[in-house]
Design an enzyme around this catalytic site. Sequence first.
Site, short mmCIF file in Angstrom:
data_model
loop_
_atom_site.label_atom_id
_atom_site.label_comp_id
_atom_site.label_asym_id
_atom_site.label_seq_id
_atom_site.Cartn_x
_atom_site.Cartn_y
_atom_site.Cartn_z
N ARG A 263 -15.07 12.26 6.17
CA ARG A 263 -13.86 12.95 6.61
C ARG A 263 -13.42 13.98 5.58
NH1 ARG A 263 -10.13 8.37 6.66
NH2 ARG A 263 -8.51 9.91 6.99
N LYS B 9 -9.11 -1.95 5.24
CA LYS B 9 -9.29 -2.48 3.87
C LYS B 9 -8.27 -3.58 3.58
CE LYS B 9 -9.18 1.66 1.83
NZ LYS B 9 -9.55 2.87 2.55
N HIS C 187 0.85 -1.19 0.00
CA HIS C 187 0.00 0.00 0.00
C HIS C 187 0.88 1.24 0.00
CE1 HIS C 187 -3.39 2.66 0.72
NE2 HIS C 187 -2.61 3.31 1.55
N SER D 21 -8.27 3.44 8.40
CA SER D 21 -8.87 3.36 7.06
C SER D 21 -8.05 2.45 6.15
CB SER D 21 -8.98 4.76 6.46
OG SER D 21 -9.42 4.71 5.13
N ASP E 139 -15.80 2.02 6.61
CA ASP E 139 -14.72 2.89 6.14
C ASP E 139 -15.15 3.68 4.92
OD1 ASP E 139 -11.87 3.82 5.95
OD2 ASP E 139 -12.06 2.78 4.04
#
Length: 433
Positions: A173, A192, A87, A188, A166
């Site tokens: 947000r 995931k 990520h 968050s 989320d």
Amino acid sequence: MQHTAHTAVEIIRAKRDGHRLSAERISWVLDAYTRGEVAEEQMSALAMAILLQGMDERETADWTRAMVDSGEVVDLAGLERPTVDKHSTGGVGDKITLVLTPLVAACGAAVPQLSGRGLGHTGGTLDKLESLPGWRARLSAAELRRNLEEVGAVICAADERIAPADRKLYALRDVTGTVESIPLIASSIMSKKKAEGTDALVLDVKCGSGAFVQQRAEAALLADTLISLGTATGLRTSALLTPMSTPLGRNVGNALEVAEAVRVLRGEGPADVTELTLALAREMIDHCGLSGVDPAEVLSSGRALSRWEDLVRAQGGDPDAELPEAAHVRTVPAPATGWLAALDAYAVGVAASRLGAGRTRKEDEVRHGAGVRCLAKPGERVESGQPLLELHTDTPEAFERALAALEGACEVTDGPVDPEPVVLERRTGGSET
């Protein structure tokens, strides 16, 4: 899960006043919010209280688990290959996923890469891949598993049933000034990743003008929070801190970045993209126990390129198709003779977006041929007037707005300068290596 003893107002007040939230309160409020029983304005107030008061390590882990539990978890049990994912916190010209996913698959791992779309000055992996005619971002659970078994890699959109809490909170947000909360950012990301069913995760946490988190100390805190969450939820996790003050590679924009990624897979791409890809690949391979595999050798052998072609075809795309090209091109000249000392990533990202490569609202469409090519990078010598940037767009009226974004974006000095290292540091939970 019904916990009728709780109310949203009670939980908002508790966090507002600096108290730690119990796992039960967190579970209740996220479940009720997902089902629509907690109103948007109440969750807005709670998100602001969390931004201002923070959450400790245990609260953040409980918040992450509750978001995972709000939806389904992808079942990857029984795959013959070890699973690992990467990520990135996002940046300008960050096409690493396009190269890294097939490379690590060619090394023997299974890579379930659930990716997103671009917003603002940062690009999205799915937008880039949709430059390829026929390529599909949405896959069924059966298709995802089959592609992991047969190709060893998939890059696709997250199923709407994954961490729906989320999905709702992320949008909230964005419009309530609570994006910057480290616990909310970390939970968050990790909810995931945990829900996609992978065994291990490597994080590329960026800092600099073009990054989501600009200060290095903040980026290190985010990396450590993410690693702590990974450990708490049974996910083997490590992080590389990498700079994002300068665009990554030389191409920024969807089809332009796909073309550059393919050049890297052919061994012809920019050194910074290749070096960072290999650094992340080594981390991922290490997590999988594939220590005897050299990703540099796999890349140079052409096996990663072949796996890329398999990945694209498996999702309906044609890896040999012509990529979209913009109808209009304009160059930006170097302002002086000397060494290019800086090329601001944020400015280049905004310019690319204004040319049509990005979107300012989720419903906007991107122009796949639009973007910016960096004809020189920091550390290189330039002559006054030589082409420094190349702007690509289908809408020539966009040039002026892009040029406005680029004012002051580059700095030329009289003496040589060293470009930033590709990796600033490696972190494994509160430690730097």
